[in-house]
Design an enzyme around this catalytic site. Structure first.
Site, short mmCIF file in Angstrom:
data_model
loop_
_atom_site.label_atom_id
_atom_site.label_comp_id
_atom_site.label_asym_id
_atom_site.label_seq_id
_atom_site.Cartn_x
_atom_site.Cartn_y
_atom_site.Cartn_z
N TYR A 59 0.85 -1.20 0.00
CA TYR A 59 0.00 0.00 0.00
C TYR A 59 0.88 1.25 0.00
CZ TYR A 59 -5.02 -0.34 -0.01
OH TYR A 59 -6.31 -0.46 -0.42
N GLU A 61 -0.55 4.88 -0.55
CA GLU A 61 -1.34 6.09 -0.83
C GLU A 61 -0.45 7.32 -0.71
OE1 GLU A 61 -4.76 6.14 1.69
OE2 GLU A 61 -5.85 4.69 0.46
N ASP A 205 -6.01 12.69 -25.87
CA ASP A 205 -6.08 11.33 -25.33
C ASP A 205 -5.45 10.40 -26.36
OD1 ASP A 205 -6.72 8.81 -24.50
OD2 ASP A 205 -8.89 9.13 -24.42
N THR A 232 -3.23 5.35 -22.21
CA THR A 232 -3.16 4.07 -21.52
C THR A 232 -1.72 3.56 -21.66
OG1 THR A 232 -3.69 2.78 -23.48
CG2 THR A 232 -5.55 3.46 -22.10
N LYS A 235 -1.61 -0.44 -24.34
CA LYS A 235 -1.87 -0.61 -25.77
C LYS A 235 -0.54 -0.54 -26.53
CE LYS A 235 -6.61 1.06 -25.19
NZ LYS A 235 -7.57 2.14 -25.41
N ARG A 241 -1.84 -2.95 -17.81
CA ARG A 241 -3.08 -2.20 -17.95
C ARG A 241 -3.01 -1.02 -16.99
NH1 ARG A 241 -5.83 -5.48 -21.31
NH2 ARG A 241 -7.36 -3.84 -21.63
C1 LIG Z 1 -8.69 2.53 -24.65
C2 LIG Z 1 -9.03 3.96 -24.54
C3 LIG Z 1 -9.40 4.54 -23.31
C4 LIG Z 1 -9.77 3.76 -22.06
O1 LIG Z 1 -8.94 2.86 -21.56
P1 LIG Z 1 -9.42 1.72 -20.54
O2 LIG Z 1 -8.14 1.31 -19.94
O3 LIG Z 1 -10.10 0.68 -21.35
O4 LIG Z 1 -10.35 2.34 -19.52
C5 LIG Z 1 -9.59 5.91 -23.27
N1 LIG Z 1 -9.45 6.66 -24.38
C6 LIG Z 1 -9.15 6.14 -25.58
C7 LIG Z 1 -9.03 7.03 -26.76
C8 LIG Z 1 -8.95 4.77 -25.71
O5 LIG Z 1 -8.69 4.25 -26.91
#
Ligand SMILES: *Cc1c(COP(=O)(O)O)cnc(C)c1O
Length: 422
Positions: A59, A61, A205, A232, A235, A241
């Site tokens: 933990y 925080e 994003d 993220t 990916k 993750r």
């Molecule tokens: C995949 C994705 C997310 C969200 O990611 P999660 O980990 O699935 O919550 C947010 N924005 C975009 C553009 C994405 O492609």
């Protein structure tokens, strides 16, 4: 790692055969099929090891040097390293690598900087926007008033003229760009110029392609003066993750307060460790070559699919993904396309196309991308083979015997390219 991972597998096989057998099945599925879902990838083996490490027990925080728990001297090392690596890679003044995943990472930006009920300008969802960009079914879509911009029907470019008009009329507090199913690179300076005109903050994003931005293969929104970049880590970056946020120094305090204690409790320190290592591995010549190969593979796959007379949304790709209009090309919907490809051993997903006249569960398109096969070492020649299999599967989508033959071809191709970490 000091513990032999094999011993965990033997232990699991005895203690929980249900989960163990599902794990074996999943590993076989990943080995024998081609993964073309553009948001999926194979985590670096180091990342897999760290996710299963004893950092998961801790933990922590708070932030390095300001924790609410004792015993944090080692987790401080990994989080500090990860933050510095993220700042360097994205040329940013501040980084937070604690978001549990992509959705809470975007929520952390909205909830801290935009008062409830205020206006956010984001792309129309059928043109490539993500659920967290204000889908009516998401909580963010209920808390904020989302207004929309779109792409040009002609060539799929962002319609900046219309975007500017909407921005001047609606006076959004935030402009969001960066998408899940848009196959082109973005001119971030145009978004920033419009935001400056109307006094809005900017957020890119880059969840899908953050790794390729970090590797210099795609444009970096921070170079255009963006306030926030979110991505993220699982990916394109091949990390765990999770999500990360980089921003200008003036937003640093706000972002940190928003992630913890605003939105989350204890960070997942096994994930933070794996993120730090993924960022280290992304900052290598090997990864920069990988990023360029992903884009070269996408171009090769797109060109070959078009030779098979398959219509691609926007007529091609500049990044790692493409959207096939299977309705126009084969008279089938995306669900039928996804299923036929599945039977041929190729995993994709059905996809709405801009202003799709068909419903989301039976849309006009199928989305595919090259990050995962490139992680297996596939190059342009393999993309040409794949394009042939894809075209044949979509054409003969209801011929089970033919699809089974294609599946054997896919499996043979996969046998030559082992999955990293498996
Ligand atoms: C995949 C994705 C997310 C969200 O990611 P999660 O980990 O699935 O919550 C947010 N924005 C975009 C553009 C994405 O492609």
């Amino acid at each position: 790692m000091s513990v032999n991972p094999q011993s965990y597998r033997d232990l699991l096989a005895k203690s929980d055969p249900t989960v163990f057998n599902a794990l074996l099945g999943e590993e076989q599925r990943q080995r024998e099929g081609i993964e073309l879902i553009p948001s999926e990838n194979y985590a670096f083996p180091e990342v897999l090891a760290l996710l299963g490490s004893s950092f998961t027990n801790k933990y922590a925080e708070g932030y390095p040097g300001r924790r609410y728990y004792g015993g944090t001297e080692f987790v401080d090392i990994i989080e500090n390293a990860g933050r510095e690596r993220a700042k360097k890679l994205f040329r940013a003044e501040h980084a937070n690598i604690q978001p549990l995943s992509g959705s809470p990472m975007n929520q952390a930006v909205y909830l801290q900087f935009i008062p409830p009920g205020e206006t956010i300008l984001a792309m129309d969802l059928s043109h490539g926007g993500h659920l967290t960009h204000g889908a009516p079914v998401s909580h963010m879509g209920k808390i904020y008033r989302f207004v929309r911009y779109k792409t040009n029907p002609k060539d799929g470019s962002i319609d900046f003229g219309a975007l500017r008009e909407v921005a001047k009329a609606e006076r959004p507090k935030l402009i969001v760009c960066g998408y899940s199913s848009y196959p082109r690179d973005l001119d971030y300076s145009q978004f920033q110029a419009i935001a400056n005109e109307v006094g809005a903050l900017t957020m890119a994003d880059v969840s899908h392609y953050g790794g390729f931005v970090a590797a210099g293969a795609l444009k970096n929104p921070m170079d255009a003066g963006f306030d926030f970049l979110t991505t993220t880590t699982h990916k394109s970056m091949r990390g765990p993750r999770g999500g990360l946020i980089v921003c200008k120094a003036e937003h640093a305090k706000g972002i940190d307060a928003s992630v913890f204690p605003g939105l989350q409790g204890g960070p997942h320190m096994n994930q933070v460790a794996a993120t730090a290592t993924a960022l280290h591995l992304v900052d290598t010549e090997e990864f920069r070559l990988y990023a360029r190969q992903v884009l070269a593979n996408a171009k090769a796959l797109a060109a070959e699919l078009m030779k098979h007379n398959i219509h691609l949304v926007t007529g091609g790709t500049d990044n790692h993904l493409m959207v096939l209009d299977v309705m126009q090309s084969f008279g089938i919907n995306g669900a039928q396309g996804e299923k036929a490809l599945d039977h041929a051993g190729i995993t994709t997903n059905k996809q709405v196309i801009p202003d799709d006249p068909h419903p989301p569960l039976r849309p006009s398109g199928v989305r595919m991308g090259t990050p995962a096969p490139t992680s297996r070492g596939m190059k342009e020649p393999e993309m040409r083979v794949l394009a042939g299999v894809i075209a044949a599967a979509l054409k003969q989508h209801d011929d089970a015997a033919h699809l089974a033959k294609l599946r054997a071809e896919t499996k043979a191709l996969c046998a030559r390219f082992p999955v990293p970490g498996l």
